[in-house]
Motif scaffolding. Structure first.
Motif, PDB file in Angstrom:
ATOM      1  N   UNK A  42       6.629  14.503  -0.909  1.00 59.98           N
ATOM      2  CA  UNK A  42       6.585  13.301  -1.751  1.00 59.98           C
ATOM      3  C   UNK A  42       7.835  12.448  -1.515  1.00 59.98           C
ATOM      4  N   UNK A  43       8.988  13.080  -1.458  1.00 59.33           N
ATOM      5  CA  UNK A  43      10.255  12.371  -1.224  1.00 59.33           C
ATOM      6  C   UNK A  43      10.207  11.640   0.130  1.00 59.33           C
ATOM      7  N   UNK A  44       9.738  12.316   1.173  1.00 56.23           N
ATOM      8  CA  UNK A  44       9.675  11.700   2.514  1.00 56.23           C
ATOM      9  C   UNK A  44       8.707  10.515   2.523  1.00 56.23           C
ATOM     10  N   UNK A  45       7.570  10.654   1.861  1.00 56.27           N
ATOM     11  CA  UNK A  45       6.612   9.547   1.790  1.00 56.27           C
ATOM     12  C   UNK A  45       7.223   8.387   1.006  1.00 56.27           C
ATOM     13  N   UNK A  46       7.950   8.695  -0.077  1.00 52.51           N
ATOM     14  CA  UNK A  46       8.590   7.668  -0.897  1.00 52.51           C
ATOM     15  C   UNK A  46       9.618   6.875  -0.083  1.00 52.51           C
ATOM     16  N   UNK A  47      10.276   7.528   0.857  1.00 49.94           N
ATOM     17  CA  UNK A  47      11.284   6.843   1.669  1.00 49.94           C
ATOM     18  C   UNK A  47      10.700   5.724   2.532  1.00 49.94           C
ATOM     19  N   UNK A  48       9.436   5.838   2.908  1.00 50.95           N
ATOM     20  CA  UNK A  48       8.820   4.834   3.786  1.00 50.95           C
ATOM     21  C   UNK A  48       8.858   3.448   3.137  1.00 50.95           C
ATOM     22  N   UNK A  49       8.295   3.238   1.940  1.00 48.20           N
ATOM     23  CA  UNK A  49       8.370   1.896   1.356  1.00 48.20           C
ATOM     24  C   UNK A  49       9.791   1.518   0.926  1.00 48.20           C
ATOM     25  N   UNK A  50      10.621   2.500   0.608  1.00 49.28           N
ATOM     26  CA  UNK A  50      12.007   2.200   0.238  1.00 49.28           C
ATOM     27  C   UNK A  50      12.741   1.555   1.417  1.00 49.28           C
TER      28      UNK A  50
ATOM     29  N   UNK B 119       0.834  -1.207   0.000  1.00 49.54           N
ATOM     30  CA  UNK B 119       0.000   0.000   0.000  1.00 49.54           C
ATOM     31  C   UNK B 119       0.872   1.262   0.000  1.00 49.54           C
ATOM     32  N   UNK B 120       1.878   1.313   0.861  1.00 50.25           N
ATOM     33  CA  UNK B 120       2.738   2.503   0.890  1.00 50.25           C
ATOM     34  C   UNK B 120       3.537   2.632  -0.407  1.00 50.25           C
TER      35      UNK B 120
END
Length: 125
Positions: A107-115, A69-70
Motif C-alpha cells: 500500500x505504501x509503495x502504491x501510495x508513493x506513485x501519485x505522491x 486515478x492513481x
C-alpha cells in the motif's frame, strides 16, 4: 505561493511521514501494534486533507487522468489499510498481525506513485 498551497504541501508531507513511519515501524516490530494503526489513520487524514485542498486549488474535483486515478486508488487503499489494521487489532488476530506488514509495504509503495507524480506536476505546472 498561496497559503492554501503551503498547507496542502505540509499535509501531504505529513501524510508521507506518518505513513512511512507506521509502515516501517510495523515491519521492524514484527507485528501490528495499536500505535501503528493510529499512525496509519493520521497518514490517511493528512492525505485526504491535502488532496482536498489541492482539488480546491485546481478548481475541480476528481480528474480522469493518470494522477487522478492513481491518487484515488491510493486513497482507497489507505482507507482499507487503516480499517483492516483496526479490525485485526480489535479481533486480536495475532497471526494476521504478524504478516500485515507485507500488505502495508505494498500500500505504501502504491501510495508513493501519485505522491511523486504530484510533485512533478507541481514543479512543471
Amino acid at each position: 505561493m498561496s497559503m492554501l498551497l503551503i498547507i496542502a504541501i505540509i499535509c501531504m508531507t505529513l501524510a508521507l511521514g506518518f505513513y512511512t513511519i507506521g509502515v516501517f515501524a510495523e515491519k521492524k516490530s514484527g507485528t501490528l501494534l495499536t500505535w501503528h494503526a493510529i499512525v496509519f489513520w493520521c497518514g490517511f487524514i493528512f492525505d485526504t486533507t491535502g488532496t482536498s485542498i489541492m482539488s480546491k486549488l485546481a478548481g475541480s474535483g476528481f480528474q480522469l487522468n493518470l494522477h487522478g486515478v492513481t491518487g484515488l486508488i491510493a486513497l482507497l487503499l489507505m482507507a482499507f489499510h487503516a480499517i483492516w489494521a483496526t479490525v485485526l487489532l480489535i479481533r486480536k488476530d495475532d497471526q494476521s498481525k504478524k504478516v500485515f506488514h507485507k500488505f502495508s509495504i505494498v500500500v505504501w509503495a502504491i501510495w508513493l506513485i501519485p505522491y511523486v507524480m504530484g510533485m512533478f506536476i507541481g514543479m512543471n505546472g
